[in-house]
Write an enzyme that holds these catalytic residues in place. Structure first.
Site, short mmCIF file in Angstrom:
data_model
loop_
_atom_site.label_atom_id
_atom_site.label_comp_id
_atom_site.label_asym_id
_atom_site.label_seq_id
_atom_site.Cartn_x
_atom_site.Cartn_y
_atom_site.Cartn_z
N CYS A 1 -3.30 -2.91 -2.08
CA CYS A 1 -3.77 -4.25 -2.38
C CYS A 1 -2.95 -5.30 -1.65
CB CYS A 1 -3.76 -4.49 -3.89
SG CYS A 1 -4.97 -3.47 -4.75
N GLU B 1 -7.67 -6.25 -7.14
CA GLU B 1 -7.52 -7.21 -6.06
C GLU B 1 -8.57 -6.99 -4.97
OE1 GLU B 1 -3.39 -6.54 -7.84
OE2 GLU B 1 -5.13 -5.31 -7.34
#
Length: 157
Positions: free
Chosen positions: A87, A56
């Site tokens: 993330c 991510e």
């Protein structure tokens, strides 16, 4: 095939590609804006010796570079696995409109990627965390904040 399925397939392909190239763990992510992929990422922790190089995060960096912005308004994140706490934080700072994820926390834990200990650490008092936190030098550390507050040409985010 629906667009959502198509985009999740691309996120999974990013995970598989990264694994084939021995870049890191089994995670992939894409970012979409106006129906087009604007960012791609896969886990690159071991190949870059960067513990923050999760799928991510690498996709957010790619999308922001490609879009010339530090926020992902109007974007949608497709990630092959439910984001870890780091993330999740990065996603909230990037401010996309929505996140779709494939596998879940339990699926990741089943193969050795267990983030539960981080969630358990967050509410603990600093002195009880497995990595102790201690505040020092607050007086000197406030200087940048004070200067920021008076900076007329700052870019808010």
């Amino acid at each position: 095939m629906s667009k959502h399925h198509e985009f999740m397939t691309e996120a999974v392909k990013a995970a598989l590609k990264g694994m084939r190239n021995n870049e890191g763990g089994p995670f992939g992510c894409i970012i979409v804006k106006d129906g087009e992929i604007v960012g791609r990422g896969n886990n690159m922790v071991t190949s870059t010796n960067d513990p923050t190089a999760h799928a991510e995060v690498t996709a957010i960096r790619d999308a922001c570079k490609n879009l010339g912005t530090f926020q992902l308004d109007g974007c949608v994140v497709y990630t092959s696995c439910e984001p870890c706490p780091m993330c999740l934080g990065a996603i909230y700072w990037a401010r996309p409109d929505k996140v779709y994820y494939g596998s879940g926390q339990e699926d990741a834990a089943d193969i050795g990627f267990d983030d539960a200990f981080i969630y358990k650490e967050i509410p603990l008092p600093y002195h009880k965390r497995s990595i102790p936190f201690e505040q020092i030098g607050r007086e000197i550390a406030l200087e940048p904040f004070q200067k920021w507050a008076g900076k007329n040409d700052r870019i808010e985010y």
